[in-house]
Design an enzyme around this catalytic site. Structure first.
Site, PDB file in Angstrom:
ATOM      1  N   LEU A 289       0.842  -1.189   0.000  1.00 24.31           N
ATOM      2  CA  LEU A 289       0.000   0.000   0.000  1.00 24.31           C
ATOM      3  C   LEU A 289       0.881   1.244   0.000  1.00 24.31           C
ATOM      4  O   LEU A 289       1.972   1.248   0.578  1.00 24.31           O
ATOM      5  CB  LEU A 289      -0.927   0.001   1.224  1.00 24.31           C
ATOM      6  CG  LEU A 289      -1.860  -1.208   1.345  1.00 24.31           C
ATOM      7  CD1 LEU A 289      -2.900  -0.943   2.422  1.00 24.31           C
ATOM      8  CD2 LEU A 289      -2.545  -1.548   0.023  1.00 24.31           C
TER       9      LEU A 289
ATOM     10  N   GLY B 191       1.171  -5.118   1.499  1.00 25.46           N
ATOM     11  CA  GLY B 191       0.164  -5.163   0.436  1.00 25.46           C
ATOM     12  C   GLY B 191       0.649  -5.903  -0.802  1.00 25.46           C
ATOM     13  O   GLY B 191      -0.158  -6.464  -1.548  1.00 25.46           O
TER      14      GLY B 191
ATOM     15  N   ASN C  75       4.565  -7.415   6.851  1.00 25.05           N
ATOM     16  CA  ASN C  75       5.496  -6.793   7.808  1.00 25.05           C
ATOM     17  C   ASN C  75       4.895  -5.594   8.543  1.00 25.05           C
ATOM     18  O   ASN C  75       5.629  -4.798   9.121  1.00 25.05           O
ATOM     19  CB  ASN C  75       6.760  -6.343   7.052  1.00 25.05           C
ATOM     20  CG  ASN C  75       6.461  -5.276   6.001  1.00 25.05           C
ATOM     21  OD1 ASN C  75       5.398  -5.293   5.404  1.00 25.05           O
ATOM     22  ND2 ASN C  75       7.382  -4.362   5.782  1.00 25.05           N
ATOM     23  N   GLU C  76       3.562  -5.466   8.526  1.00 27.95           N
ATOM     24  CA  GLU C  76       2.919  -4.273   9.076  1.00 27.95           C
ATOM     25  C   GLU C  76       3.411  -3.917  10.475  1.00 27.95           C
ATOM     26  O   GLU C  76       3.598  -2.748  10.801  1.00 27.95           O
ATOM     27  CB  GLU C  76       1.384  -4.451   9.109  1.00 27.95           C
ATOM     28  CG  GLU C  76       0.692  -4.213   7.774  1.00 27.95           C
ATOM     29  CD  GLU C  76       0.746  -5.414   6.837  1.00 27.95           C
ATOM     30  OE1 GLU C  76       1.463  -6.401   7.134  1.00 27.95           O
ATOM     31  OE2 GLU C  76       0.073  -5.366   5.805  1.00 27.95           O
TER      32      GLU C  76
HETATM   33  C1  LIG Z   1      -7.084  -2.219  15.768  1.00 26.51           C
HETATM   34  C2  LIG Z   1      -6.780  -2.715  14.402  1.00 26.51           C
HETATM   35  C3  LIG Z   1      -7.260  -1.799  13.306  1.00 26.51           C
HETATM   36  C4  LIG Z   1      -6.573  -2.142  12.022  1.00 26.51           C
HETATM   37  C5  LIG Z   1      -6.831  -1.130  10.985  1.00 26.51           C
HETATM   38  C6  LIG Z   1      -5.878  -1.204   9.814  1.00 26.51           C
HETATM   39  C7  LIG Z   1      -4.520  -0.623  10.095  1.00 26.51           C
HETATM   40  C8  LIG Z   1      -3.683  -0.273   8.880  1.00 26.51           C
HETATM   41  C9  LIG Z   1      -3.447  -1.351   7.924  1.00 26.51           C
HETATM   42  C10 LIG Z   1      -2.501  -0.945   6.830  1.00 26.51           C
HETATM   43  C11 LIG Z   1      -2.008  -2.094   6.046  1.00 26.51           C
HETATM   44  C12 LIG Z   1      -0.785  -1.719   5.306  1.00 26.51           C
HETATM   45  C13 LIG Z   1      -0.302  -2.411   4.315  1.00 26.51           C
HETATM   46  C14 LIG Z   1       0.892  -1.964   3.546  1.00 26.51           C
HETATM   47  O1  LIG Z   1       1.144  -2.448   2.478  1.00 26.51           O
HETATM   48  S1  LIG Z   1       1.880  -0.729   4.207  1.00 26.51           S
HETATM   49  C15 LIG Z   1       3.299  -0.610   3.129  1.00 26.51           C
HETATM   50  C16 LIG Z   1       4.347  -1.583   3.554  1.00 26.51           C
HETATM   51  N1  LIG Z   1       5.466  -1.528   2.651  1.00 26.51           N
HETATM   52  C17 LIG Z   1       6.722  -1.556   3.062  1.00 26.51           C
HETATM   53  O2  LIG Z   1       7.033  -1.664   4.225  1.00 26.51           O
HETATM   54  C18 LIG Z   1       7.759  -1.437   1.983  1.00 26.51           C
HETATM   55  C19 LIG Z   1       8.592  -0.224   2.170  1.00 26.51           C
HETATM   56  N2  LIG Z   1       9.571  -0.124   1.087  1.00 26.51           N
HETATM   57  C20 LIG Z   1      10.693  -0.843   1.048  1.00 26.51           C
HETATM   58  O3  LIG Z   1      10.995  -1.661   1.883  1.00 26.51           O
HETATM   59  C21 LIG Z   1      11.605  -0.560  -0.103  1.00 26.51           C
HETATM   60  O4  LIG Z   1      11.232   0.664  -0.671  1.00 26.51           O
HETATM   61  C22 LIG Z   1      11.567  -1.653  -1.204  1.00 26.51           C
HETATM   62  C23 LIG Z   1      12.235  -2.941  -0.690  1.00 26.51           C
HETATM   63  C24 LIG Z   1      10.160  -1.945  -1.685  1.00 26.51           C
HETATM   64  C25 LIG Z   1      12.379  -1.128  -2.429  1.00 26.51           C
HETATM   65  O5  LIG Z   1      13.662  -0.731  -1.994  1.00 26.51           O
HETATM   66  P1  LIG Z   1      14.548   0.201  -2.934  1.00 26.51           P
HETATM   67  O6  LIG Z   1      15.854   0.387  -2.235  1.00 26.51           O
HETATM   68  O7  LIG Z   1      14.571  -0.308  -4.309  1.00 26.51           O
HETATM   69  O8  LIG Z   1      13.743   1.580  -3.020  1.00 26.51           O
HETATM   70  P2  LIG Z   1      13.640   2.737  -1.909  1.00 26.51           P
HETATM   71  O9  LIG Z   1      13.476   2.174  -0.569  1.00 26.51           O
HETATM   72  O10 LIG Z   1      14.772   3.705  -2.119  1.00 26.51           O
HETATM   73  O11 LIG Z   1      12.270   3.440  -2.323  1.00 26.51           O
HETATM   74  C26 LIG Z   1      12.154   4.276  -3.476  1.00 26.51           C
HETATM   75  C27 LIG Z   1      11.118   5.346  -3.173  1.00 26.51           C
HETATM   76  O12 LIG Z   1       9.851   4.720  -2.971  1.00 26.51           O
HETATM   77  C28 LIG Z   1       9.314   5.103  -1.688  1.00 26.51           C
HETATM   78  N3  LIG Z   1       8.514   3.985  -1.170  1.00 26.51           N
HETATM   79  C29 LIG Z   1       8.899   2.756  -0.880  1.00 26.51           C
HETATM   80  N4  LIG Z   1       7.880   1.999  -0.453  1.00 26.51           N
HETATM   81  C30 LIG Z   1       6.803   2.793  -0.476  1.00 26.51           C
HETATM   82  C31 LIG Z   1       5.443   2.602  -0.136  1.00 26.51           C
HETATM   83  N5  LIG Z   1       4.951   1.436   0.290  1.00 26.51           N
HETATM   84  N6  LIG Z   1       4.619   3.638  -0.274  1.00 26.51           N
HETATM   85  C32 LIG Z   1       5.052   4.834  -0.712  1.00 26.51           C
HETATM   86  N7  LIG Z   1       6.342   5.084  -1.049  1.00 26.51           N
HETATM   87  C33 LIG Z   1       7.204   4.069  -0.929  1.00 26.51           C
HETATM   88  C34 LIG Z   1      10.545   5.388  -0.858  1.00 26.51           C
HETATM   89  O13 LIG Z   1      10.224   6.179   0.253  1.00 26.51           O
HETATM   90  C35 LIG Z   1      11.413   6.090  -1.872  1.00 26.51           C
HETATM   91  O14 LIG Z   1      10.921   7.407  -1.997  1.00 26.51           O
HETATM   92  P3  LIG Z   1      11.892   8.646  -2.300  1.00 26.51           P
HETATM   93  O15 LIG Z   1      12.553   8.334  -3.603  1.00 26.51           O
HETATM   94  O16 LIG Z   1      10.998   9.838  -2.347  1.00 26.51           O
HETATM   95  O17 LIG Z   1      12.874   8.705  -1.154  1.00 26.51           O
END
Ligand SMILES: CCCCCCCCCCC/C=C/C(=O)SCCNC(=O)CCNC(=O)[C@H](O)C(C)(C)COP(=O)(O)OP(=O)(O)OC[C@H]1O[C@@H](n2cnc3c(N)ncnc32)[C@H](O)[C@@H]1OP(=O)(O)O
Length: 248
Positions: free
Chosen positions: A54, A99, A123-124
């Site tokens: 997400l 996601g 990994n949330e």
């Molecule tokens: C009481 C109970 C109630 C419950 C109610 C619900 C609660 C909430 C539920 C929410 C569920 C959430 C689900 C999700 O999916 S959350 C997202 C989780 N994702 C991650 O943790 C991944 C994060 N990203 C990474 O680990 C790395 O970026 C990755 C391995 C994917 C790639 O690595 P790489 O080195 O190639 O790239 P960068 O890290 O340099 O990233 C490049 C740019 O992209 C931005 N980025 C990365 N991931 C995301 C993302 N998920 N969303 C938005 N942007 C993202 C990153 O910041 C870099 O940006 P900049 O270039 O601007 O620095």
């Protein structure tokens, strides 16, 4: 052979922005309505990343109406994918956290590239947020209660070998064979008559999907109030900063 290949393309990391989610849902609906299509291979066009999950920027620093709209669309995509009548095979050719893992878990079969740099899992908890009950239900359905309990609490991101061992993915193959393997798996599944496979899939998945359907509104409200909390916004801020610092 009536198979479509859907390639996620939202650079740099295939995060599921509102726009991306909406387009994905519409494309899926079109395929579902096209009677010549029986199967879909889901993969990514972003090198080394299946999907970063997400879009954190849709859940950070916005207003409650935006959170509600975003979550409604997340639910919509999940329900369409999880209850699809088509055969879904994921060709996981990169990192697949949260996601991203959810998309793969919706598929009927998961093939992952054998590259230890690629990890997959819900990994949330590492972000200071909580996987909602329907993410959890699908994880339990896939890997069993004990493994899901441990992996969800720890926010485990599994390497391909670990993911195979625990059952998050069905097969791990050399990176250059992910697509050919997904195609050969699809051929095998296409040999099963659609009506019996679809009824069986429905029997296996209906209760999990219905569990969300019957409380969609409440789930949207839970998400909106949870994500709006100052403490949760702070956790997301820290996580986004950590992602930035990783670069510098
Ligand atoms: C009481 C109970 C109630 C419950 C109610 C619900 C609660 C909430 C539920 C929410 C569920 C959430 C689900 C999700 O999916 S959350 C997202 C989780 N994702 C991650 O943790 C991944 C994060 N990203 C990474 O680990 C790395 O970026 C990755 C391995 C994917 C790639 O690595 P790489 O080195 O190639 O790239 P960068 O890290 O340099 O990233 C490049 C740019 O992209 C931005 N980025 C990365 N991931 C995301 C993302 N998920 N969303 C938005 N942007 C993202 C990153 O910041 C870099 O940006 P900049 O270039 O601007 O620095």
């Amino acid at each position: 052979m009536g198979v479509a290949v859907m390639k996620l393309r939202n650079p740099p990391v295939n995060s599921l922005s509102l726009e991306c989610l909406t387009e994905f849902t519409i494309s899926l609906e079109k395929l579902e309505n096209d009677k010549s299509i029986r199967g879909v291979i889901l993969t990514s066009e972003c090198p080394g990343i299946f999907s970063a999950g997400l879009d954190l920027l849709e859940m950070y620093g916005r207003n409650p109406a935006h959170y509600a709209e975003y979550w409604k669309n997340v639910q919509e995509l999940w329900l369409r994918l999880y209850t699809s009548n088509m055969i879904l095979v994921s060709a996981i050719n990169g990192a697949s956290p949260a996601g991203g893992c959810l998309l793969a878990l919706c598929c009927d079969y998961r093939v992952m590239a054998d590259n230890p740099k690629y990890t997959i899992g819900l990994n949330e908890s590492l972000l200071g947020i909580v996987a909602p009950f329907w993410f959890k239900d699908m994880y339990v359905n896939t890997i069993g209660h004990r493994e899901a309990e441990r992996a969800l609490q720890l926010g485990t991101l599994f390497s391909p070998a670990e993911a195979l061992k625990v059952g998050v993915v069905d097969e791990v193959v050399p990176e250059d064979q992910v697509h050919s393997k997904a195609r050969s798996v699809m051929t095998k599944w296409l040999a099963i008559p659609d009506h019996s496979r679809q009824l069986t899939k429905n029997m296996m998945r209906k209760a999990t999907a219905d569990n969300l359907i019957k409380q969609r509104e409440a789930d949207i409200q839970n998400f909106t109030s949870f994500i709006s909390k100052d403490s949760i916004q702070k956790s997301l801020h820290m996580y986004l900063e950590k992602l930035k610092q990783k670069k510098g």
